[in-house]
Design a protein around this motif. Sequence first.
Motif, PDB file in Angstrom:
ATOM      1  N   ALA A  91      49.545  32.988  50.224  1.00 44.59           N
ATOM      2  CA  ALA A  91      50.442  33.358  49.130  1.00 44.59           C
ATOM      3  C   ALA A  91      49.693  34.115  48.036  1.00 44.59           C
ATOM      4  CB  ALA A  91      51.095  32.106  48.547  1.00 44.59           C
ATOM      5  N   ALA A  92      48.486  33.659  47.713  1.00 46.78           N
ATOM      6  CA  ALA A  92      47.694  34.330  46.674  1.00 46.78           C
ATOM      7  C   ALA A  92      47.288  35.729  47.115  1.00 46.78           C
ATOM      8  CB  ALA A  92      46.464  33.502  46.335  1.00 46.78           C
ATOM      9  N   ARG A  93      46.869  35.861  48.391  1.00 45.29           N
ATOM     10  CA  ARG A  93      46.447  37.174  48.894  1.00 45.29           C
ATOM     11  C   ARG A  93      47.598  38.173  48.901  1.00 45.29           C
ATOM     12  NH1 ARG A  93      43.359  34.214  52.893  1.00 45.29           N
ATOM     13  NH2 ARG A  93      45.072  34.565  54.394  1.00 45.29           N
ATOM     14  N   ALA A  94      48.809  37.693  49.126  1.00 46.46           N
ATOM     15  CA  ALA A  94      49.960  38.594  49.191  1.00 46.46           C
ATOM     16  C   ALA A  94      50.550  38.903  47.821  1.00 46.46           C
ATOM     17  CB  ALA A  94      51.054  37.986  50.070  1.00 46.46           C
ATOM     18  N   SER A  95      50.088  38.184  46.796  1.00 51.58           N
ATOM     19  CA  SER A  95      50.683  38.376  45.473  1.00 51.58           C
ATOM     20  C   SER A  95      49.637  38.820  44.453  1.00 51.58           C
ATOM     21  CB  SER A  95      51.409  37.106  45.026  1.00 51.58           C
ATOM     22  OG  SER A  95      50.532  35.984  45.052  1.00 51.58           O
ATOM     23  N   VAL A  96      49.130  37.898  43.645  1.00 51.37           N
ATOM     24  CA  VAL A  96      48.268  38.303  42.525  1.00 51.37           C
ATOM     25  C   VAL A  96      46.887  38.780  42.956  1.00 51.37           C
ATOM     26  CG1 VAL A  96      49.456  36.908  40.809  1.00 51.37           C
ATOM     27  CG2 VAL A  96      47.611  35.885  42.153  1.00 51.37           C
ATOM     28  N   LEU A  97      46.471  38.491  44.187  1.00 47.10           N
ATOM     29  CA  LEU A  97      45.177  38.981  44.676  1.00 47.10           C
ATOM     30  C   LEU A  97      45.336  40.218  45.565  1.00 47.10           C
ATOM     31  CD1 LEU A  97      43.297  35.649  45.536  1.00 47.10           C
ATOM     32  CD2 LEU A  97      43.323  36.937  43.385  1.00 47.10           C
ATOM     33  N   HIS A  98      46.546  40.700  45.724  1.00 45.85           N
ATOM     34  CA  HIS A  98      46.782  41.872  46.566  1.00 45.85           C
ATOM     35  C   HIS A  98      46.403  43.149  45.815  1.00 45.85           C
ATOM     36  CE1 HIS A  98      48.985  44.870  48.953  1.00 45.85           C
ATOM     37  NE2 HIS A  98      48.916  43.986  49.939  1.00 45.85           N
ATOM     38  N   PRO A  99      45.877  44.143  46.510  1.00 49.87           N
ATOM     39  CA  PRO A  99      45.497  45.401  45.834  1.00 49.87           C
ATOM     40  C   PRO A  99      46.640  46.078  45.091  1.00 49.87           C
ATOM     41  CG  PRO A  99      44.582  45.322  48.053  1.00 49.87           C
ATOM     42  CD  PRO A  99      45.498  44.150  47.927  1.00 49.87           C
ATOM     43  N   ASP A 100      47.880  45.852  45.526  1.00 52.39           N
ATOM     44  CA  ASP A 100      49.026  46.484  44.877  1.00 52.39           C
ATOM     45  C   ASP A 100      49.521  45.716  43.650  1.00 52.39           C
ATOM     46  OD1 ASP A 100      48.994  48.470  46.756  1.00 52.39           O
ATOM     47  OD2 ASP A 100      50.585  47.603  47.995  1.00 52.39           O
ATOM     48  N   HIS A 101      48.942  44.564  43.371  1.00 48.37           N
ATOM     49  CA  HIS A 101      49.397  43.781  42.219  1.00 48.37           C
ATOM     50  C   HIS A 101      49.017  44.480  40.916  1.00 48.37           C
ATOM     51  CE1 HIS A 101      50.519  40.379  39.765  1.00 48.37           C
ATOM     52  NE2 HIS A 101      49.350  40.436  39.173  1.00 48.37           N
ATOM     53  N   ARG A 102      49.954  44.515  39.991  1.00 45.16           N
ATOM     54  CA  ARG A 102      49.722  45.097  38.675  1.00 45.16           C
ATOM     55  C   ARG A 102      49.984  44.043  37.612  1.00 45.16           C
ATOM     56  NH1 ARG A 102      47.606  47.751  41.602  1.00 45.16           N
ATOM     57  NH2 ARG A 102      47.794  49.990  42.079  1.00 45.16           N
ATOM     58  N   ARG A 103      49.063  43.924  36.677  1.00 46.08           N
ATOM     59  CA  ARG A 103      49.199  42.912  35.627  1.00 46.08           C
ATOM     60  C   ARG A 103      50.392  43.246  34.733  1.00 46.08           C
ATOM     61  NH1 ARG A 103      44.151  40.621  32.159  1.00 46.08           N
ATOM     62  NH2 ARG A 103      43.625  39.967  34.278  1.00 46.08           N
ATOM     63  N   ASP A 104      51.276  42.271  34.533  1.00 45.69           N
ATOM     64  CA  ASP A 104      52.434  42.461  33.673  1.00 45.69           C
ATOM     65  C   ASP A 104      52.599  41.231  32.797  1.00 45.69           C
ATOM     66  OD1 ASP A 104      53.441  40.511  35.342  1.00 45.69           O
ATOM     67  OD2 ASP A 104      54.777  41.856  36.435  1.00 45.69           O
ATOM     68  N   TRP A 105      53.785  41.027  32.251  1.00 45.29           N
ATOM     69  CA  TRP A 105      53.983  39.921  31.317  1.00 45.29           C
ATOM     70  C   TRP A 105      53.789  38.550  31.954  1.00 45.29           C
ATOM     71  CZ3 TRP A 105      59.179  41.967  28.882  1.00 45.29           C
ATOM     72  CH2 TRP A 105      58.896  43.051  28.051  1.00 45.29           C
ATOM     73  N   GLN A 106      53.967  38.442  33.265  1.00 50.54           N
ATOM     74  CA  GLN A 106      53.921  37.134  33.924  1.00 50.54           C
ATOM     75  C   GLN A 106      52.547  36.774  34.498  1.00 50.54           C
ATOM     76  OE1 GLN A 106      57.556  36.310  36.409  1.00 50.54           O
ATOM     77  NE2 GLN A 106      57.950  38.468  36.043  1.00 50.54           N
ATOM     78  N   TRP A 107      51.552  37.585  34.234  1.00 51.88           N
ATOM     79  CA  TRP A 107      50.284  37.413  34.943  1.00 51.88           C
ATOM     80  C   TRP A 107      49.626  36.067  34.662  1.00 51.88           C
ATOM     81  CZ3 TRP A 107      45.291  36.902  32.971  1.00 51.88           C
ATOM     82  CH2 TRP A 107      45.136  37.120  31.594  1.00 51.88           C
ATOM     83  N   THR A 108      49.714  35.572  33.421  1.00 54.89           N
ATOM     84  CA  THR A 108      49.041  34.291  33.135  1.00 54.89           C
ATOM     85  C   THR A 108      49.721  33.136  33.850  1.00 54.89           C
ATOM     86  OG1 THR A 108      50.325  34.025  31.089  1.00 54.89           O
ATOM     87  CG2 THR A 108      48.147  35.021  30.901  1.00 54.89           C
ATOM     88  N   ASP A 109      51.050  33.177  33.955  1.00 53.97           N
ATOM     89  CA  ASP A 109      51.767  32.109  34.647  1.00 53.97           C
ATOM     90  C   ASP A 109      51.300  31.998  36.106  1.00 53.97           C
ATOM     91  OD1 ASP A 109      53.251  31.564  32.399  1.00 53.97           O
ATOM     92  OD2 ASP A 109      55.043  32.626  33.058  1.00 53.97           O
ATOM     93  N   SER A 110      51.247  33.136  36.780  1.00 53.01           N
ATOM     94  CA  SER A 110      50.928  33.107  38.210  1.00 53.01           C
ATOM     95  C   SER A 110      49.491  32.667  38.459  1.00 53.01           C
ATOM     96  CB  SER A 110      51.179  34.492  38.827  1.00 53.01           C
ATOM     97  OG  SER A 110      52.539  34.832  38.751  1.00 53.01           O
ATOM     98  N   HIS A 111      48.526  33.289  37.794  1.00 53.96           N
ATOM     99  CA  HIS A 111      47.130  32.894  38.004  1.00 53.96           C
ATOM    100  C   HIS A 111      46.893  31.442  37.586  1.00 53.96           C
ATOM    101  CE1 HIS A 111      45.109  36.438  39.505  1.00 53.96           C
ATOM    102  NE2 HIS A 111      45.695  37.206  38.611  1.00 53.96           N
TER     103      HIS A 111
END
Length: 319
Positions: free
Chosen positions: A246-266
């Motif tokens: 799940a992490a590799r497909a989302s916040v650790l994926h190369p296409d992930h862009r930091r937005d308003w929700q980034w702190t929640d997910s990490h």
Amino acid sequence: MGESTVGGGTPLVTDPFDAVPGLAPLRAAAWDGDWAATRAFFEGIPVADAEGVSFAAALLAGVDRTEWYLEKAAKAEPADPLPRTLLAERYIHLGWRARGRGLGKDVSRDQVELFHDWLRKAELLLIEVCAERPAYVPAWTARLATARGLVLGQSEARRRYDRLAEHYPHHVLAQSRLLQQLCPKWGGSWEAAHGFAQECASAAPEGSHAGVLVAEAHVEHCAELDGAQAREYLRDVSVRDELRRAARASVLHPDHRRDWQWTDSHSTFALAFSLGGHLGDAARHFAALGDTVSESFWRNVPDWKTRFTEYRSAASATL
């Protein structure tokens, strides 16, 4: 505001308004009770970004005393869905605050009555908005919170989510709210909760935040267990592997862009991996967070700020 020093070190930034500078104008508008500035902020969100509107609305709802100027705005602009939806989110926040975070058996009758009073006020506003604007996704998102709090049941919550998903199929905040409804404590099952989280994560574009739903489901499941079961649940290799995917497909994926929700997910991934003892996996999330953390799930951990810094230090030692 939003900072806390633990153990004499660098203060933790826990307020999302401080963590994301782009949100600062919204907080300033809320503090000033400035409807024109609030409207301008929401008008600056791209029309296609209904999730951004919902996320900002939920944050605004947590700013004290905003109901006063939002009530005036809703009366002044009765045909506009935005002020009514923002006001409803504020009422929802006040309701959940009145209820408290305890288990149902620990919530008093007076708390429940006040809780439901606020949610019914919100629901009346949202029924109007959804009748007038059936495609207005932020209102359907808010109605997922009222459905759960008013105990309207699994079928009604799913109906509301399905109406929303017709117009916005990968709305992670709405999915997170429905996920809560699908947990056993709200009448669901772990099979339904984990299945929904996996379904959303699999269907979402790579690099989105949807993978965090898998972590949320596992953290919630762990919290329902006692003693040795709770300690071992997140240590399970199959759970660890699900979290990794799940992490590799989302916040650790190369296409992930930091937005308003980034702190929640990490923050949620860091918590799930840390509780499971997978500190090497947690390290990348702690590295992304630095001194920033979302307390949404961490606050359920006793003395969570101290535990956060301890886990972060242990994880960084693995790098």
